[in-house]
Scaffold this active site. Structure first.
Site, mmCIF file in Angstrom:
data_model
loop_
_atom_site.group_PDB
_atom_site.id
_atom_site.type_symbol
_atom_site.label_atom_id
_atom_site.label_comp_id
_atom_site.label_asym_id
_atom_site.label_seq_id
_atom_site.Cartn_x
_atom_site.Cartn_y
_atom_site.Cartn_z
ATOM 1 N N GLY A 150 0.835 -1.182 0.000
ATOM 2 C CA GLY A 150 0.000 0.000 0.000
ATOM 3 C C GLY A 150 0.875 1.238 0.000
ATOM 4 C CB CYS A 151 0.686 4.446 -1.828
ATOM 5 S SG CYS A 151 -1.044 4.883 -1.550
ATOM 6 C CG ASN A 152 -1.668 6.066 2.583
ATOM 7 O OD1 ASN A 152 -1.197 7.123 2.184
ATOM 8 N ND2 ASN A 152 -2.933 5.747 2.419
ATOM 9 C CB ALA A 155 4.708 6.993 3.086
#
Length: 346
Positions: A150-152, A155
């Site tokens: 997942g992109c979040n 990060a």
């Protein structure tokens, strides 16, 4: 050449995978499929001019299975079924899922955050993930079934794992606030995603510990040495098309110094081609269009917490770029082939 087909090619994640494939010297684009969208892909992605006349075809397992690799850019819950059908036809195919169906390893976490029965976990497409035993790169090098992160989650993981791995934090009490570009919310026509609602406004979502990336982040940070069971995580839609800026506050152990923090983060990413320690506070404009995550960390003035900031492009290093990087490893070719660290600014 390795033939790569993309399902869900009309969406943001699938379209970004296609964009990266167009410039990859060892991969060729096979079938471009979509659930309901029809016509030339240029109608949906006008920027893909080199292949704008390629037709989108129905998303059928038989068609996709006639490939070396299939990338699935589908909504959550849709990948597991078609993956099984593809593998029944072609057991040797490589599949990379850009959705969440194969990311989690804990069935109870899947049920709590997604509902229903969890699909089989696949190799996690984060080569930089810190873990004991076999490195994530080694696991990816022999894996044919790969789940993009997942992109979040990417990060926050990049921002937090150096502190946990170095032993200056346990992971308990982490607070993460993320500014997220609207492409992270998908391409569906929903009222809150309209320009009239988004421009000039910041909109939090997944508030109160409900966001589906929380168990994925916890899973990652436990591998890096953390003891956390949850974290405070709040993403906020910002009026930009791309990018994530994660500000992560992490309690540190007593006696931790500013040098301890800098040394931990520099050492973690010193040899990484795509996740890099930044001496300056990063911004999303530094990484737009690049498969780069920039991480900066500093000890808070009171010495009780550190603040780590990670900037990445949610569609590249956050999704499709991580998938291509991991596919390169799976194919036994250099992981940076077809990917760039050069962003687009202003």
């Amino acid at each position: 050449m390795v033939k790569v087909s993309v399902a869900g090619a009309s969406g943001y994640a699938g379209g970004e995978a296609v964009r990266l494939l167009t410039s990859h010297p060892q991969l060729e684009i096979g079938v471009l499929a979509a659930h309901s969208s029809r016509g030339p892909i240029g109608q949906f992605h006008p920027h893909l001019r080199a292949i704008g006349d390629r037709e989108l075809v129905p998303m059928e397992a038989e068609t996709l299975a006639d490939s070396d690799v299939v990338i699935l850019g589908l909504p959550h819950g849709a990948s597991a079924e078609i993956s099984e059908a593809i593998l029944q036809i072609n057991p040797e195919v490589r599949i990379i899922d850009l959705g969440a169906d194969h990311r989690l390893e804990d069935a109870s976490a899947w049920e709590a955050f997604y509902g229903g029965q969890m699909a089989e976990p696949w190799a996690y497409a984060m080569p930089e993930l810190i873990r004991e035993g076999k490195s994530q790169r080694e696991i990816l090098s022999y894996s044919r079934l790969i789940a993009a992160p997942g992109c979040n989650a990417s990060a926050v993981t990049f921002a937090a794992q150096p502190a946990l791995h170095a032993g200056i934090a346990t992971g308990e009490g982490i607070v993460a606030i993320l500014a997220v570009g609207y492409s992270g919310a998908g391409k569906a026509a929903k009222p809150h995603l309209m320009a009239s609602e988004a421009l000039g406004s910041l909109a939090p979502y997944g508030v109160g510990g409900t966001h589906r990336h929380i168990p994925e982040i916890v899973q990652n940070l436990k591998k890096a040495g953390g003891t956390l069971e949850t974290l405070s995580f709040t993403p906020v839609l910002a009026p930009v098309s791309r990018g994530i800026l994660a500000t992560v506050s992490i309690p540190v152990k007593e006696g931790t110094t500013a040098e301890d923090v800098r040394d931990a983060y520099r050492a973690t990413y010193v040899d990484e081609p795509f996740v890099q320690y930044s001496e300056q506070v990063p911004t999303t404009s530094m990484v737009t269009g690049a498969n780069t995550a920039l991480v900066h960390a500093v000890l808070d003035r009171d010495g009780q917490r550190l603040t780590a900031i990670c900037a990445l492009d949610n569609l590249v290093k956050g999704t499709a770029g991580a998938a291509i990087q991991s596919l390169n490893l799976s194919l036994g070719i250099p992981e940076d082939i077809g990917l760039t660290t050069v962003g687009v600014a202003p």
